[in-house]
Each structure stands twice: as structure tokens, then as C-alpha cells.
Design an enzyme around this catalytic site. Structure first.
Site, PDB file in Angstrom:
ATOM      1  N   ALA A 223       4.535   1.790   1.851  1.00  0.00           N
ATOM      2  CA  ALA A 223       5.609   2.497   1.229  1.00  0.00           C
ATOM      3  C   ALA A 223       6.338   3.627   1.713  1.00  0.00           C
ATOM      4  CB  ALA A 223       5.200   2.384  -0.202  1.00  0.00           C
ATOM      5  N   ASP A 224       5.423   4.476   2.108  1.00  0.00           N
ATOM      6  CA  ASP A 224       5.880   5.739   2.743  1.00  0.00           C
ATOM      7  C   ASP A 224       6.688   5.319   4.059  1.00  0.00           C
ATOM      8  OD1 ASP A 224       4.676   7.487   0.974  1.00  0.00           O
ATOM      9  OD2 ASP A 224       2.986   7.821   2.194  1.00  0.00           O
TER      10      ASP A 224
ATOM     11  N   SER B 202       0.955  -1.301  -0.002  1.00  0.00           N
ATOM     12  CA  SER B 202       0.176   0.005  -0.219  1.00  0.00           C
ATOM     13  C   SER B 202       0.928   1.144  -0.095  1.00  0.00           C
ATOM     14  CB  SER B 202      -0.948   0.044   1.284  1.00  0.00           C
ATOM     15  OG  SER B 202      -0.029   0.131   2.429  1.00  0.00           O
ATOM     16  N   LYS B 203       0.360   2.414  -0.249  1.00  0.00           N
ATOM     17  CA  LYS B 203       0.964   3.574  -0.252  1.00  0.00           C
ATOM     18  C   LYS B 203       1.520   3.969   1.084  1.00  0.00           C
ATOM     19  CE  LYS B 203       1.099   8.383  -1.230  1.00  0.00           C
ATOM     20  NZ  LYS B 203       1.967   8.545   0.036  1.00  0.00           N
ATOM     21  N   ARG B 204       0.564   3.675   1.917  1.00  0.00           N
ATOM     22  CA  ARG B 204       1.159   3.833   3.441  1.00  0.00           C
ATOM     23  C   ARG B 204       2.192   3.077   3.753  1.00  0.00           C
ATOM     24  NH1 ARG B 204      -3.048   2.696   7.569  1.00  0.00           N
ATOM     25  NH2 ARG B 204      -1.775   1.436   8.205  1.00  0.00           N
TER      26      ARG B 204
END
Ligand code: GLU
Length: 516
Positions: A269-270, A265-267
Site C-alpha cells: 500500500a505504501d 500488505s502495508k508495504r
């Protein structure tokens, strides 16, 4: 393959493309190129509620950056256009009408409140996933339950209604997926999906099937998250009498978090500090700027190679560095993996490093000189070349040439003192003082000579290189990592190197952290 391969990448412009979407585009492209087929870009933009300004351009820019060029699409046109679904709205009603006429779809007049009440009722009865289906449709307001006259009257009066597919009650729907083999789904688990909304816009299911048919799609290659939609699509082909034209289905494995479990997910990866978007995205609502792989220094050819191997491997195995041409030649659906794949960002960096090293020297030197020019720092071409040679083994991203090369031109303003803890002591200080005196007297200030002088001094004191090297490095560059130190000194030049050593030692002497 006897038929011309026609594949499509069909993103919805609802935000920036995720790196998984780029992989989908790439696999479509590779298959098309391998078979001299056509790669189509189709924008699935019928859902106005989810429209995001800039998202369409983002998709186009991403594909262009990566050189995944569409043969047919919104910008290039083509025989089966238009390629934006919003411009095809006139096409779908005839298909949905055919379905209604054949009793395969029906009008549903339920209001949002009625639908919510149905869900509540089913939930109260402990139905795990409440659906509008063969059982629940019986007590809803639709053309299957209402008297014919009433239906006609409602339609006449323009009462808002959706059109739903009539999923058979108890039937096994079978289809062949090129990656997963035969998939069997019980129709009782399926929802009577809306095909056309009250405002007359088609939903994804209808538009995608109709367009795949009209665009003569031979293979539907998409992410695994679309697998649950496929039985509905298969039913639509059957209901429309288009089974013969049904494309082959190819569902790509999920991309997983680096640890290997859970969807990426984007989270996530961040959190791990790596990009998830191919190129930068500026959120039109919040203005937030999110850098992508491109902004972090990934080269398009490296990212392409990395993505190609994220769920597919060439026959024979082993070889990982494959050019675009080699990927095209080697690509085959049979070698797409079934299991989810971890996104290993270290591997992506490794690919980048390999591609960076393979670039012509002049190009690598330009990464450095462009930054030097920007910072108005004078240099000689030879100096720039020497520095790049020193750095190239370690450089992973183009910006590393500047990050690791700027110290040759600028004496450090700050020093990574904490890494010298336990390394700085009187003996080290003394030997380096002695070394500075020797360095002043060297005639030929070159790496081998510089090295010999240090070795002699250390030997006389029975000291080891590793006792002094980190101290020398931090004094010269301010940081703890970098290329060969003696060569670094040679390139820096005698005066500069000595000046920095003196300055560095003075700083360490003062540093509270290092108090001896
Ligand atoms: N519009 C869908 C998406 O956003 C397309 C799925 C498909 O390829 O059928 O990915």
C-alpha cells in the site's frame, strides 16, 4: 433467523487495525443490525508479549469514526462481560481442566530447546511442516508419554508446562462454512495446538472458543486467514460437548493487491501511495506517524460504502451508492464472495467524490473557508461559494477545495513550466499579448465575454484553443489542471486575471526550458 443474532468483532490490540479488519467489523455490524441482533466488541488481549500501547484505543476510535457502534464491549459493558480477555483469565482454566480430564488435552513439559530439537529432527527428515502431532508427541515429554507418577510429581513440583489439545490421529474434521460450503480437513495435517501456556494464559484458540460459547455467538465472521484454525475450534466444541452451541462460520475473502494477485500488505500500500490503516497511527516505539484514510480526506460514510462492497454485493446488482441504512437492509451472508477481492483505490476515491458532491453546499464551502481562515486570507461569502461551485466537479477530497481554490486568492509563486514544453512559442506569446490588451477594455468581465474575445483573436490567426489554453492556465494558477478557465477568470476578477497573465508570460519568456 429465529435466534437472536449475536456476532463479535474480536481484534487483538497488537497494532493498528488494517483496513481488512475494518471490513470484518463492518460485516459483523451489518448482519447484527439487519436482524436486530447484537454486535459485540471483544478485545483478545491475552498475549502480553504482543501488547502494543495505544492499539486498543485505536480500535475504539476507528469504530467510532466509522459509526460502527458496538452494543456490548469494553466501554459499553453488557451481560456477558467483561469484554477484554485479559479480564476473563479466571474463566478458562475450568474448561482446560475439563479437557484434560476427558483425555482430550494433555500436559506438555517440553522446553523451548527440546521443541527446537524436534523441529530440526523433522526438518532433517524432510518433513515439510514439522508439527507436534499424533506421531511426534510420542517422543516428547508430555503426560501421554511420561509415567503417571512422574507427571504428578512434575505438576506437584511446579515444572513449567503447557497444555495441548490432543488432535485425533486419523480423522476427517468437517465443518460448514457459510461462504465456502463444506470444508474437510485431515487431522493428520493439524498441530496439537497449545491451549494454555506455561504462564497460565490461554491461547487464542481456547479463549476464542470459550468466549464465543459464553457470549452466545451465533456467527463467527472473520477473515479467511482464520480458516486453518477452524478445525481446531470445531474439535474444541466437540471435546467440550458444546457442538450444539457451535456458531456458524463465515470466512471473508482475502483482500488482494490492486493488481489482483497476492495478499494486500502495508508495504504494498505504501508503495502505491495509498493508506492501509483507517485512521492515523503513531508507532509507540519509533514515533513514526502513518496517516490513514481519514487523514487523506476519506469521509467515513464513503469508506463504509466502499468497504461494504469489498467482498459482498447486494441482490439485483448495479447500485453502488448505498447509505448505511440501505446496506443494513440489503446485507446477507449468501451474497458474500468466495474469491479474493482487489483493493481498487481509484474506486475508493470515486466513492469519496460521490459523497463529497452529495454534501450540502454550505458544508463544502466550509472546507474552503476553514482553510482560508487558517491562512488569514480575506474573502467574501459569495466569492467562496462561487469558487466551490467551480471546484466541486473535480474535488475528490475535502482538502481539494483549498488545494484547487487557493489560486483564486494567491498569485502563483511557482509555475509548472515543464508542462508547457512544446506549447510555448512566439505565436502563442503574441496572441496572448493581444488578448491582454482586449481584456483591459472589456466592460462586463464575465466568462462568455472573455471567451468570445479569445475566440476572435484565435480565429483571426487560424489558431486553435488547445494551443493556448494550457499556457493561460499555468499563467493564472501555476498548475496544469483546474476548473473552467473562463469562469476562473471571472471569479478572479479583471485586474487580477490581467496582472497574472502579464506576470506569467514574463516568466515563460525567461524560462530556460521554454527558450524559443
Ligand atoms: N483475535 C483474532 C484477530 O486478531 C480474532 C480472530 C477471530 O475472529 O476469531 O483477528
Amino acid at each position: 433467523m429465529s435466534q437472536t443474532v449475536r456476532v463479535r468483532f474480536a481484534p487483538s490490540p497488537t497494532g493498528p487495525l488494517h483496513i481488512g479488519g475494518v471490513r470484518t467489523a463492518l460485516y459483523n455490524y451489518l448482519l447484527a443490525k439487519k436482524h436486530q441482533g447484537r454486535f459485540i466488541l471483544r478485545l483478545e488481549d491475552t498475549d502480553q508479549a504482543r501488547f502494543v500501547p495505544g492499539a486498543e484505543q485505536y480500535i475504539i476510535d476507528t469504530l467510532q469514526w466509522l459509526g460502527i457502534a458496538a452494543d456490548e464491549g469494553p466501554s459499553q459493558g453488557g451481560p456477558q462481560g467483561p469484554y477484554r480477555q485479559s479480564a476473563r483469565k479466571k474463566i478458562y482454566p475450568a474448561y482446560v481442566a475439563r479437557l484434560v480430564e476427558a483425555g482430550k488435552a494433555y500436559y506438555a513439559f517440553d522446553t523451548p530447546q527440546e521443541l527446537a530439537a524436534m523441529r530440526d529432527r523433522l526438518q532433517a527428515a524432510r518433513v515439510a511442516s514439522p508439527q507436534y502431532n499424533a506421531i511426534s508427541r510420542e517422543w516428547m515429554k508430555n503426560s501421554l508419554t511420561l509415567p503417571q507418577q512422574e507427571v504428578a510429581a512434575r505438576l506437584e513440583a511446579g515444572v513449567p508446562h503447557a497444555i495441548r489439545i490432543k488432535v485425533p490421529h486419523q480423522k476427517t474434521i468437517r465443518f460448514y462454512d457459510q461462504v465456502r460450503g463444506w470444508v474437510r480437513v485431515q487431522s493428520a495435517t493439524l498441530d496439537d495446538k497449545v491451549l494454555m501456556k506455561a504462564d497460565g494464559t490461554p491461547t487464542y484458540h481456547l479463549a476464542s472458543v470459550v468466549d464465543d460459547y459464553l457470549m452466545q455467538t451465533t456467527h463467527v465472521i472473520r477473515g479467511e486467514e482464520w480458516l486453518p484454525s477452524t478445525p481446531i475450534h470445531v474439535l474444541l466444541y466437540q471435546y467440550l460437548g458444546l457442538e450444539q452451541a457451535m456458531p456458524q462460520f463465515v470466512h471473508l475473502p482475502l483482500l488482494l493487491k490492486p493488481e489482483g494477485y497476492g495478499k494486500l500488505s502495508k508495504r504494498q500500500a505504501d508503495h502505491q501511495g495509498f493508506p492501509i490503516f483507517p485512521i492515523a497511527w503513531q508507532d509507540p516505539d519509533t514515533g513514526t506517524y502513518i496517516p490513514g484514510f481519514r487523514e487523506q480526506g476519506y469521509l467515513p460514510e464513503a469508506l463504509l460504502n466502499f468497504l461494504a462492497l469489498l467482498g459482498w454485493s447486494p441482490a439485483g446488482g448495479g447500485k453502488e451508492l448505498l447509505s448505511r441504512e440501505e446496506l443494513i437492509q440489503a446485507f446477507s451472508i449468501e451474497r458474500i464472495h468466495k474469491a479474493g477481492v482487489k483493493l481498487d483505490i481509484q474506486k475508493a476515491a470515486w466513492f469519496n467524490q460521490q459523497y463529497l458532491r452529495a454534501k450540502p453546499e454550505a458544508e463544502r464551502v466550509r472546507y474552503l473557508t476553514a482553510a482560508l481562515d487558517k491562512h488569514h486570507i480575506a474573502y467574501t461569502p459569495q466569492q467562496a461559494r462561487q469558487i466551490c461551485q467551480l471546484i466541486q466537479e473535480r474535488a475528490v477530497f475535502p482538502q481539494d477545495f483549498w488545494e484547487q481554490g487557493k489560486y483564486f486568492f494567491q498569485a502563483p509563486e511557482t509555475y509548472d513550466v515543464p508542462i508547457l514544453k512544446g506549447k510555448w512559442n512566439k505565436q502563442v506569446h503574441e496572441v496572448l499579448q493581444a488578448w491582454i490588451a482586449v481584456l483591459r477594455a472589456i466592460d462586463v468581465f464575465q466568462a462568455p465575454e472573455i471567451k468570445t474575445t479569445l475566440a476572435r483573436l484565435l480565429e483571426a490567426r487560424q489558431m486553435k484553443h488547445k494551443q493556448v489554453m494550457p499556457v493561460i492556465r499555468v499563467a493564472l494558477t501555476g498548475i496544469g489542471v483546474g476548473p473552467d478557465l473562463m469562469q476562473t477568470m471571472e471569479v478572479m476578477g479583471q485586474q487580477e486575471a490581467i496582472k497574472r497573465l502579464i506576470q506569467g508570460l514574463a516568466q515563460f519568456e525567461k524560462a530556460k526550458d521554454l527558450a524559443i
